[in-house]
Design a protein around this motif. Structure first.
Motif, short mmCIF file in Angstrom:
data_model
loop_
_atom_site.label_atom_id
_atom_site.label_comp_id
_atom_site.label_asym_id
_atom_site.label_seq_id
_atom_site.Cartn_x
_atom_site.Cartn_y
_atom_site.Cartn_z
N GLU A 1 -5.43 -15.64 22.20
CA GLU A 1 -5.92 -16.90 21.65
C GLU A 1 -7.27 -17.30 22.24
O GLU A 1 -7.95 -18.20 21.74
CB GLU A 1 -4.90 -18.02 21.92
CG GLU A 1 -3.59 -17.83 21.16
CD GLU A 1 -2.64 -18.99 21.40
OE1 GLU A 1 -3.07 -19.98 22.01
OE2 GLU A 1 -1.47 -18.89 20.98
N ALA A 2 -7.65 -16.62 23.31
CA ALA A 2 -8.90 -16.96 24.00
C ALA A 2 -10.11 -16.51 23.19
O ALA A 2 -10.04 -15.59 22.38
CB ALA A 2 -8.92 -16.30 25.37
N LEU A 3 -11.23 -17.20 23.44
CA LEU A 3 -12.51 -16.81 22.84
C LEU A 3 -13.38 -16.20 23.93
O LEU A 3 -13.31 -16.59 25.09
CB LEU A 3 -13.21 -18.02 22.23
CG LEU A 3 -12.51 -18.68 21.03
CD1 LEU A 3 -13.24 -19.96 20.64
CD2 LEU A 3 -12.47 -17.73 19.85
N ALA A 4 -14.22 -15.25 23.52
CA ALA A 4 -15.10 -14.58 24.50
C ALA A 4 -16.55 -14.72 24.06
O ALA A 4 -16.86 -14.84 22.87
CB ALA A 4 -14.72 -13.10 24.62
N ALA A 5 -17.45 -14.71 25.04
CA ALA A 5 -18.88 -14.73 24.74
C ALA A 5 -19.27 -13.40 24.11
O ALA A 5 -18.86 -12.34 24.58
CB ALA A 5 -19.68 -14.96 26.02
N ALA A 6 -20.06 -13.45 23.03
CA ALA A 6 -20.47 -12.22 22.34
C ALA A 6 -21.85 -12.43 21.74
O ALA A 6 -22.30 -13.56 21.53
CB ALA A 6 -19.47 -11.85 21.25
N VAL A 7 -22.53 -11.31 21.47
CA VAL A 7 -23.81 -11.37 20.78
C VAL A 7 -23.54 -11.75 19.32
O VAL A 7 -22.61 -11.26 18.70
CB VAL A 7 -24.53 -10.00 20.86
CG1 VAL A 7 -25.80 -10.00 20.01
CG2 VAL A 7 -24.84 -9.65 22.31
N SER A 8 -24.34 -12.64 18.78
CA SER A 8 -24.17 -13.09 17.39
C SER A 8 -24.27 -11.91 16.43
O SER A 8 -25.07 -10.99 16.66
CB SER A 8 -25.23 -14.13 17.02
OG SER A 8 -25.09 -15.27 17.84
N PRO A 9 -23.50 -11.92 15.34
CA PRO A 9 -23.55 -10.81 14.37
C PRO A 9 -24.96 -10.49 13.88
O PRO A 9 -25.31 -9.32 13.70
CB PRO A 9 -22.66 -11.32 13.22
CG PRO A 9 -21.70 -12.26 13.87
CD PRO A 9 -22.47 -12.92 14.98
#
Length: 711
Positions: free
Chosen positions: A598-606
């Motif tokens: 359920e957690a969200l992670a930091a990622a590079v935008s698509p």
């Protein structure tokens, strides 16, 4: 009639011819015309007529009578069925000796007739017709409209069939094909690829099987049948042709050869490299040995020609040395190739050493070049290949390259400022004209090497003292104009865009290592002005993110140095630029769902993901530069607030799992936030109102925590 019998004396013959022309003009019936015509065509075939007399024949009978002859189906009694047709063709062949008539629409509309005769079964009586057809077609090829008309009306396929049938005149069919491919290669392949592939198949088979001098003669013919499009590697018949050419070349180059035999083979190999890279060389031990041999021979040829240059000898060898440059460039690429390499590591080490010696010879040669020789396309080819070496091999020949830098800058400047006649080598297939790489654009090939060199003290000092930065600024302005004309057509990445990106890399090196130069040189103010205007145009364009990242980062870093210049003082272009830069920096990261959690992670935008490998370092540099700009430009905090970056950043840091945000990213955010909090009370209030103190503590942003706690 007996009174028209052709005299044996040439002077009397001309008088008789004039009487014939009078009869042709005034004839009351076909038999009188036919009798006179036989004598005219006899004189034409004997080759006794000068240009003036041939023109008189045309003026007397025009195209109408030959047209009637070509369409007449009933021959005179006792004559072969194609008699009238043959006479008509003889007259047309006569007319075609006049270039003005060869391009006439009445000749061009006979092209389908010519084609039919070429592909019809040949018998002994029709050889003269075939000779006349080839004479007509040879004349038409030499006219302005001719090649296009011939391709459109199917002559390429007719010539291919005539050559493959091996019937009378097939050697002339091949010669005409060579002429057509020389002036209309792309159009020929686009329309008649299957027929041309069939010819290439025969030629490549002959090349493999023959064991006499024909093998070496075919080395000169084959390059004309190798298209620069990827057609050969994508077609099964094309792949078979390439394999036969590989085997034939392997047989030749592994034998003891004279120079006259080796040179055409090296040129053929270079032509294959230009068309297909190294794809025509099979993987495995035999292929790697052949590739190493090819590059080795090319290096030896370069050294033999350039190390002790006899001007006359070099002049005669320029074509083959240019071919060797193409082979050496492939060698550089293959030595650097990590994925599915054709060469073994030991072969790479050996080839790099051998290529280094060859480049020593290229540098030696360029140091001897005189001012009046600078327009020579061979000098351009030599500078181009040296640029390819400098782009990849930064440690070898450092001293020699530094000594040559003044010449390289002077040469690039001269060609850029003055332009260059469109000088191309005698074999155009050995010279790339892709994108903006026209003869005057030597800088395009030197930029990657200059980018490496500006990171080092000594070569950078030489480049600065020779005026390279000012030249590069002018070049950037010019290339930007070229690119803006392409932006509207949504073309893929071009050499222009690559040149702009590499130039940005050079300027970034100068900003970091020579900031005084940026302040001192007026051209950098012009460059700054262009960067301010270009980023807002560039950023909305998809597929140009890497260039936008370069422009944004370079602009921010230069703005710190040129903060007091007029162009940056509260101008609209400056505000638009900072707004676009904030947009670029603020949209690079997003919160992304983690599969099975359920957690969200930091990622590079698509939108950034596909280009992130090229953009990542620039983004971090841009964040650092933006932090440095905040105290210098009062409009920046306001621009950040308008973009609602602080709100979106707070939301991002609150939603994602802290463990998913790496330390470098936290440091980049903190650098900008601290400067904003220090420079602007509204920004400080916005950070606090969005729980900035809490997430600063959560992410270990000690400097931000301290700044927010201060009154």
């Amino acid at each position: 009639p007996p009174s028209l019998a052709m005299a044996s004396d040439p002077a009397d013959g001309h008088a008789t011819l004039k009487r014939c022309l009078g009869v042709l003009r005034d004839a009351r019936n076909d038999s009188e015309q036919f009798a006179a015509l036989l004598l005219v065509t006899k004189a034409v075939k004997a080759g006794e007529l000068d240009a003036k007399t041939r023109r008189q024949i045309f003026d007397a009978i025009g195209f109408t009578f030959p047209n009637r002859l070509l369409t007449s189906r009933q021959p005179p009694a006792g004559c072969p069925e194609h008699t009238f047709r043959a006479l008509g063709l003889t007259l047309l062949a006569c007319f075609c000796t006049d270039p003005e008539l060869a391009g006439h629409s009445q000749i061009l509309n006979k092209i389908p007739t010519f084609n039919d005769i070429l592909v019809s079964p040949c018998n002994p009586d029709s050889t003269s017709m075939i000779d006349d057809v080839y004479q007509c077609l040879s004349a038409v090829v030499a006219t302005t409209r001719g090649p296009r008309e011939l391709v459109t009306k199917g002559t390429v396929s007719a010539l291919c069939q005539a050559y493959l049938n091996g019937s009378y005149g097939s050697d002339r069919a091949l010669t005409l094909l060579l002429g057509l491919l020389a002036v209309a290669e792309a159009r020929c392949w686009q329309r008649d690829a299957p027929h041309l592939l069939a010819v290439l198949s025969k030629l490549s088979n002959d090349f493999l099987m023959t064991e006499d001098m024909t093998k070496f003669e075919l080395c000169d013919v084959l390059p004309h049948f190798i298209p620069l499009s990827p057609l050969l590697t994508q077609d099964s018949q094309g792949c078979k042709c390439l394999h036969r050419l590989y085997k034939g070349l392997a047989n030749i180059l592994s034998s003891k050869l004279s120079q006259s035999q080796r040179d055409p083979a090296l040129k053929l190999a270079a032509c294959l490299v230009q068309a297909c890279g190294s794809e025509w060389i099979p993987a495995g031990s035999a292929g790697s040995k052949f590739l190493a041999l090819l590059v080795n021979l090319a290096c030896v040829e370069v050294r033999l020609t350039l190390e002790e240059p006899d001007p006359l000898e070099v002049e005669g060898k320029k074509e083959v040395v240019t071919a060797c440059y193409i082979l050496i460039e492939m060698g550089i690429q293959e030595c650097l190739r990590e994925e599915k390499p054709l060469l073994e590591e030991m072969q790479k080490v050996q080839l790099m050493r051998i290529m280094e010696e060859a480049f020593g010879a290229v540098i030696f040669y360029l140091r001897q070049v005189k001012q009046e020789e600078l327009q020579d396309p061979f000098i351009f080819a030599s500078v181009r290949i040296l640029g390819a070496w400098m782009a990849e091999e930064t440690s070898s020949l450092k001293q020699e390259i530094c000594e040559l830098l003044p010449f390289l800058v002077h040469y690039a400047k001269k060609l850029f400022k003055e332009g260059s006649p469109a000088a191309s080598l005698p074999q155009p297939e050995l010279v790339s004209t892709e994108g903006s790489g026209l003869p005057q654009d030597a800088l395009r090939f030197l930029l990657p090497g200059f980018c490496h060199l500006t990171a080092e003290d000594r070569p950078r000092d030489i480049l600065i003292s020779e005026g390279a930065p000012a030249l590069l600024c002018e070049y950037f302005l010019h290339q930007w104009e070229v690119l803006t004309s392409q932006l509207e057509s949504s073309t893929p990445l071009t050499s222009t865009e690559m040149s702009l990106q590499t130039a940005c890399g050079i300027f970034l090196n100068l900003v970091v290592t020579a900031p005084d130069l940026i302040r001192r040189e007026k051209t950098f103010s012009s460059l700054m002005e262009l960067l301010l205007k270009s980023l807002p145009l560039l950023l909305p364009q998809k597929d140009h993110l890497v260039l936008a990242a370069n422009v944004a980062t370079l602009g921010l870093m230069m703005a710190r140095i040129l903060a007091s210049s007029a162009v940056l003082q509260e101008t609209q272009s400056a505000k638009d630029f900072f707004g676009a830069a904030i947009c670029f920096l603020s949209q690079a990261h997003t919160a992304q769902a983690v599969p099975g959690s359920e957690a969200l992670a930091a990622a590079v935008s698509p939108a950034y993901a596909s280009a992130w490998a090229d953009v990542r370092e620039l983004w971090f540099l841009g964040m650092q530069a933006l932090a440095g700009c905040v105290p210098l430009f009062p409009c920046l905090p306001q621009a950040v607030l308008q973009a609602r970056w602080l709100e979106s950043l707070s939301e991002f840091l609150t939603r994602v799992a802290p463990a998913s945000v790496d330390f470098e990213l936290i440091a980049a955010f903190q650098g900008v936030l601290v400067e904003l909090a220090r420079a602007s009370q509204p920004c400080r209030d916005a950070i606090l109102s969005h729980h900035g103190g809490e997430w600063a503590n959560l992410y270990g942003m000690a400097a931000l925590e301290q700044c927010l706690s201060e009154q």
